[in-house]
Write a protein that holds these residues in place. Structure first.
Motif, PDB file in Angstrom:
ATOM      1  N   LEU A 139       0.832  -1.209   0.000  1.00 52.86           N
ATOM      2  CA  LEU A 139       0.000   0.000   0.000  1.00 52.86           C
ATOM      3  C   LEU A 139       0.869   1.262   0.000  1.00 52.86           C
ATOM      4  O   LEU A 139       0.624   2.197  -0.772  1.00 52.86           O
TER       5      LEU A 139
ATOM      6  N   GLU B 108       0.955   3.970  -2.980  1.00 52.69           N
ATOM      7  CA  GLU B 108       0.556   5.371  -2.785  1.00 52.69           C
ATOM      8  C   GLU B 108       1.626   6.314  -3.339  1.00 52.69           C
ATOM      9  O   GLU B 108       1.305   7.348  -3.941  1.00 52.69           O
TER      10      GLU B 108
ATOM     11  N   ARG C  39      -1.869  14.967   5.801  1.00 53.06           N
ATOM     12  CA  ARG C  39      -2.886  15.900   6.281  1.00 53.06           C
ATOM     13  C   ARG C  39      -3.337  15.537   7.685  1.00 53.06           C
ATOM     14  O   ARG C  39      -3.133  14.410   8.150  1.00 53.06           O
TER      15      ARG C  39
ATOM     16  N   LEU D 195      -5.650  14.169  10.197  1.00 54.52           N
ATOM     17  CA  LEU D 195      -6.714  13.178  10.047  1.00 54.52           C
ATOM     18  C   LEU D 195      -8.046  13.647  10.619  1.00 54.52           C
ATOM     19  O   LEU D 195      -9.095  13.110  10.278  1.00 54.52           O
TER      20      LEU D 195
ATOM     21  N   VAL E  23     -11.728  15.565   8.000  1.00 52.28           N
ATOM     22  CA  VAL E  23     -12.268  14.458   7.203  1.00 52.28           C
ATOM     23  C   VAL E  23     -12.644  14.965   5.815  1.00 52.28           C
ATOM     24  O   VAL E  23     -13.642  15.638   5.632  1.00 52.28           O
ATOM     25  N   ARG E  24     -11.793  14.653   4.873  1.00 52.03           N
ATOM     26  CA  ARG E  24     -12.059  15.036   3.491  1.00 52.03           C
ATOM     27  C   ARG E  24     -11.238  14.111   2.593  1.00 52.03           C
ATOM     28  O   ARG E  24     -10.236  13.532   3.041  1.00 52.03           O
ATOM     29  N   PRO E  25     -11.667  13.990   1.347  1.00 52.89           N
ATOM     30  CA  PRO E  25     -10.866  13.193   0.422  1.00 52.89           C
ATOM     31  C   PRO E  25      -9.527  13.874   0.162  1.00 52.89           C
ATOM     32  O   PRO E  25      -9.426  15.091   0.198  1.00 52.89           O
ATOM     33  N   GLY E  26      -8.517  13.107  -0.113  1.00 46.22           N
ATOM     34  CA  GLY E  26      -7.222  13.674  -0.490  1.00 46.22           C
ATOM     35  C   GLY E  26      -6.266  13.788   0.675  1.00 46.22           C
ATOM     36  O   GLY E  26      -6.672  14.032   1.808  1.00 46.22           O
TER      37      GLY E  26
ATOM     38  N   LEU F  27      -4.495  11.472   2.078  1.00 49.24           N
ATOM     39  CA  LEU F  27      -4.339  10.276   2.908  1.00 49.24           C
ATOM     40  C   LEU F  27      -3.107   9.461   2.531  1.00 49.24           C
ATOM     41  O   LEU F  27      -2.516   8.803   3.372  1.00 49.24           O
ATOM     42  N   GLY F  28      -2.746   9.495   1.258  1.00 48.01           N
ATOM     43  CA  GLY F  28      -1.653   8.655   0.779  1.00 48.01           C
ATOM     44  C   GLY F  28      -0.351   8.922   1.522  1.00 48.01           C
ATOM     45  O   GLY F  28       0.345   7.985   1.933  1.00 48.01           O
TER      46      GLY F  28
ATOM     47  N   HIS G  40      -0.040  10.187   4.457  1.00 50.49           N
ATOM     48  CA  HIS G  40      -0.229   9.690   5.830  1.00 50.49           C
ATOM     49  C   HIS G  40       0.041   8.185   5.886  1.00 50.49           C
ATOM     50  O   HIS G  40       0.731   7.699   6.790  1.00 50.49           O
ATOM     51  N   PHE G  41      -0.485   7.446   4.923  1.00 48.55           N
ATOM     52  CA  PHE G  41      -0.259   5.990   4.901  1.00 48.55           C
ATOM     53  C   PHE G  41       1.234   5.679   4.811  1.00 48.55           C
ATOM     54  O   PHE G  41       1.742   4.813   5.513  1.00 48.55           O
TER      55      PHE G  41
ATOM     56  N   ILE H 124       3.326   3.639   7.700  1.00 41.11           N
ATOM     57  CA  ILE H 124       3.747   2.265   7.420  1.00 41.11           C
ATOM     58  C   ILE H 124       5.267   2.111   7.405  1.00 41.11           C
ATOM     59  O   ILE H 124       5.797   1.142   7.957  1.00 41.11           O
TER      60      ILE H 124
END
Lengths: 118, 141
Positions: free
Chosen positions: B41, B45, B93, B95, B98-101, B103-104, B106-107, B111
């Motif tokens: 993942l 991303e 961003r 967390l 709460v909105r799209p975009g 997140l990648g 952050h992942f 990880i």
């Protein structure tokens, strides 16, 4: 690994959108379109039991679906998210944002998924 | 000693991501499934970010991924990931928002053990993205 397939069934004003395969930046626009289309007709349940992979664009679609549902005053639920979907929702700390139903009966056994998440 | 696992160069388009994920997973065949899935993942991303922002780097039309293993350490290098001037703008961003975009990133940060930008050895002013993770290994039966 499979591409995304979407199967829709309408049941008493609820559209059940069963997704199977992978949701990534290539398939997420179609996923969003299907959710928005369903929400304009009524409540939407997104069945995620057979999703093998989801990335941030797929999670973003679920957030957009939830926001669209709230705007339209519709119900929006996730059904039986697979262990991989659940893991990504947890990573995003969004698992409590969504109304998630776990029916159990519709979750087929999967050879490549360990329920313990290992 | 670091051992090269593979070098992959594919077009910078969404259709390439499935191939990249499969290759990354194959390099992690001795890593427990849950951990391997998270690493796949993170790399995916990063590759998706290249596809999304490819127009910002003139001439960038491909994704170059090098994978190395050094004992329990796995290292991914994405060549020409971004321009040097853009590094400071890459932030996960909040967390709570709460909105799209966003997140990648952050992942990736959550990880991987190390996320670093290093000068591209080929193109001046461009930076490679280096992702490192120490992995546990499944015991051989």
């Amino acid at each position: 690994m499979a591409r995304l397939t979407l199967d829709t069934q309408d049941d008493r004003g609820v559209r059940v959108l069963a997704a199977q395969g992978e949701i990534d930046m290539g398939s997420s626009p179609r996923f969003l379109q299907a959710i928005k289309h369903g929400l304009h007709a009524g409540a939407v349940v997104v069945d995620l039991a057979r999703i093998d992979y989801i990335d941030s664009s797929g999670i973003a679609v679920l957030i957009q679906g939830l926001k669209e549902a709230r705007r339209l005053g519709r119900q929006f639920r996730l059904r039986n998210p697979s262990s991989r979907v659940t893991a990504v929702l947890e990573l995003a700390q969004l698992q409590r944002l969504f109304d998630i139903e776990r029916t159990g009966a519709n979750v087929p056994p999967r050879a490549d998924t360990d329920p313990a998440g290992r | 000693m670091a051992v090269a696992v593979f070098h992959l160069q594919v077009p910078a388009c969404a259709r390439s991501l499935r191939v990249l994920r499969a290759c990354v997973r194959s390099a992690l065949d001795d890593v427990p499934e849950r951990e391997a899935s998270r690493i796949v993942l993170a790399v995916d991303e990063a590759c998706a970010n290249i596809v999304k922002h490819r127009e910002k780097l003139p001439g960038r039309n491909c994704i170059q991924l090098d994978v190395e293993r050094d004992g329990d350490l796995v290292r991914f290098r994405l060549g020409g990931f971004c321009a040097q001037r853009d590094v400071s703008h890459i932030q996960p961003r909040d967390l709570a928002d709460v909105r799209p975009g966003g997140l990648g990133t952050h992942f990736i940060d959550q990880i991987m053990d190390r996320v670093a930008y290093e000068p591209d050895s080929v193109v001046p002013g461009h930076m490679d993205l280096v992702l490192e993770k120490r992995c546990s290994r499944e015991e051989a039966e």
